[in-house]
Structure formats: structure tokens, C-alpha cells
Design an enzyme around this catalytic site. Structure first.
Site, short mmCIF file in Angstrom:
data_model
loop_
_atom_site.label_atom_id
_atom_site.label_comp_id
_atom_site.label_asym_id
_atom_site.label_seq_id
_atom_site.Cartn_x
_atom_site.Cartn_y
_atom_site.Cartn_z
N ASP A 142 -32.37 -23.47 -0.31
CA ASP A 142 -33.71 -24.02 -0.25
C ASP A 142 -34.76 -22.91 -0.09
O ASP A 142 -34.67 -22.09 0.80
CB ASP A 142 -33.81 -24.98 0.93
CG ASP A 142 -35.12 -25.74 0.93
OD1 ASP A 142 -35.36 -26.47 -0.04
OD2 ASP A 142 -35.90 -25.57 1.87
N ASP A 185 -28.65 -25.30 -4.45
CA ASP A 185 -29.56 -24.15 -4.38
C ASP A 185 -29.72 -23.77 -2.91
O ASP A 185 -29.44 -24.58 -2.02
CB ASP A 185 -30.93 -24.51 -4.92
CG ASP A 185 -31.54 -25.69 -4.15
OD1 ASP A 185 -31.20 -26.83 -4.51
OD2 ASP A 185 -32.29 -25.47 -3.20
#
Ligand SMILES: [Zn+2]
Length: 280
Positions: free
Chosen positions: A220, A218
Site C-alpha cells: 500500500d 501491492d
């Protein structure tokens, strides 16, 4: 010494890495620091005897701050392991490190809060021996031979890795705020995770080679403006890449030197200093 409960390389990662191997032996190991996260699962990959240890336990019941890192590394070494690969999921701190990026860090920054991060704390072990205070060098926290093997393996598997970068390790289990994410990025750090410390530091104290492989799941905190990270998304991206990551890991195992032929300095990290306790 090559018996069923004996290994040369350790992989700290989930069941996705070993569950399909034929002839896996489950071994329970206890340590002076208590039990490791789970049983160790021993199998053969590319002719190498490998011990797999699910970092969070089967079923993922241990949050990062409750993992018994000291027991995990100790247990691996007690089986004969001298080289450790530590794959983990991380958040990318730069837009170019999106989900699916494989980054092999060369530095970490410790922002954890509550973890036992040394064997050399002066507290007696159950057998009465007392560790002395020993300061190991961690200027270069990862094994150069292990890093090179991972980079080579990834390229052979057509997964161009990011060579180097700083892994900042946070306490978790929550994800970061946008302000924390901005701050980490402003420091020039690359990815953020929750388990890289104290794993690498403890491996060094036990004179083990340790190599970190980080898979970005992902951006962050949306790397500022996008959607915030969610556990579901992290799990989804990890699952989507686990086959590739396993492929790189197995290719790496084949490329690591035999235990007696390590060409790095990891096996002499104590520099002849007596830690007061006997390493397993
Ligand atoms: Zn090494």
C-alpha cells in the site's frame, strides 16, 4: 429442498472462480433491499452446491462503495447458503506482506463512510415488516471453522498463509495517501481493502458463517518509500494468482462442514432475539 436454485455455500468473488465450471446455472434473485451485484451462478464443487456472486458485477462496474452488500448477503441466504467465503484483493501494510501473500484476517477495522451496514435499522421493508434494533456481537468477526478450513487448504496447496491480522477497510475507490498508509501501519494493522466491511457484519446479522481470504496485490502506497500502487498492477497480480486462489477456495469448500453440522456459534448470532423481520 435440493433443487437447481439451491446452494449451501456462497463465494463472493469474480468470474475467475466459476466461469470454467461445467453446468453452471444462472439465477436472478431480488431482495427487499433491491437487486444484488449480479445474477448468482450456481454450480457444484467437490460435491458441494456453491453460489458464486461477482461482488462488483460482471464487467466490474460497481465501485466498492456502491455495492449493495445487504442485497448480496440476503440473496445468498435466500438460496439456502449458510457459509460464505469472501476472497478480496488488498494492499499489504508491512514489507513482509508483499504481492502474492495470502492473509486470513481475524479482525477488521471499519473506516468506510457511506455504506448501509445493518439490516436492523428500524426502517420498514417493502412488505411492511419493521426490523427491531438488534446488536450482534462482532468481537470475533470471522467464522473460526471457516478460517481453519482456509488455512488447512492453503497449506495443502503449498501456499503458506499468514494466520491472522487486521484488515482495515477504507471507503475507496481511490487508493490511500502515504500518510494514511503510515497511519494504518502504525496502528499495527496488516492489510488494507475496500470491501471487507460491511460484508462480514451483515453476514453475522443473518447468522451466516463468513470467512475472509485476502490476497495482497501491492504494498500500500509503496509501504512508504517505494512506488505508489496502481490499478493496473493490482489487476495484474490478482490475475497472476487467481488460479492458485481458486485452488485454495475449492479445497476449502470440500473441508467445510455440512450446513446442518456447523460447530461454530455463527448460526446463533442473534441469540434468540427477535429481529422483527423474517430472515430468508
Ligand atoms: Zn461459523
Amino acid at each position: 429442498m435440493a433443487n437447481k436454485a439451491n446452494a449451501e455455500i456462497g463465494v463472493i468473488g469474480g468470474s475467475g472462480f466459476y466461469s470454467f465450471l461445467d453446468d453452471v446455472t444462472e439465477v436472478e434473485v431480488d431482495t427487499p433491499y433491491g437487486p444484488p451485484s449480479d445474477s448468482l451462478f450456481l454450480g457444484k464443487v467437490a460435491g458441494r452446491r456453491v453460489a458464486f456472486l461477482p461482488r462488483h458485477g460482471r464487467g466490474h462496474h460497481l465501485p466498492p462503495h456502491r455495492i449493495n452488500y445487504r442485497a448480496n448477503l440476503w440473496a445468498l441466504r435466500s438460496l439456502g447458503v449458510r457459509q460464505v467465503l469472501g476472497p478480496c484483493a488488498v494492499g499489504g501494510l508491512r514489507p513482509e506482506y508483499g504481492p502474492g501473500t495470502l492473509l486470513v484476517p481475524d479482525q477488521f477495522v471499519d473506516r468506510t463512510l457511506t455504506r448501509s451496514s445493518t439490516y436492523f435499522d428500524g426502517l420498514p421493508l417493502p412488505d411492511g415488516t419493521v426490523p427491531r434494533v438488534v446488536h450482534v456481537s462482532l468481537a470475533d468477526p470471522y467464522c473460526p471453522t471457516g478460517r481453519a478450513a482456509v488455512l488447512r487448504a492453503a497449506r495443502e496447496r503449498d501456499w503458506e498463509p499468514v494466520d491472522g491480522g487486521t484488515l482495515v477497510v477504507v471507503e475507496g475507490p481511490r487508493f490511500g495517501t502515504r500518510a494514511e498508509s503510515r497511519w494504518h501501519r502504525a496502528q499495527g494493522w496488516s492489510v488494507v481493502g475496500m470491501t471487507g466491511h460491511p460484508e462480514a457484519a451483515l453476514a453475522r446479522e443473518l447468522e451466516l458463517c463468513y470467512t475472509s481470504l485476502t490476497l495482497v496485490t501491492d504494498l500500500d502506497a509503496g509501504a512508504e518509500s517505494g512506488e505508489a500502487v496502481s490499478q493496473g498492477e493490482v489487476m495484474r497480480v490478482f490475475a497472476a494468482n487467481v488460479d492458485r486462489l481458486r485452488g485454495v477456495l475449492f479445497e476449502t469448500l470440500a473441508g467445510l462442514p455440512a450446513t446442518g453440522e456447523r460447530d461454530c456459534d455463527c448460526g446463533a448470532a442473534l441469540g434468540g432475539m427477535d429481529p422483527g423481520i423474517t430472515l430468508p
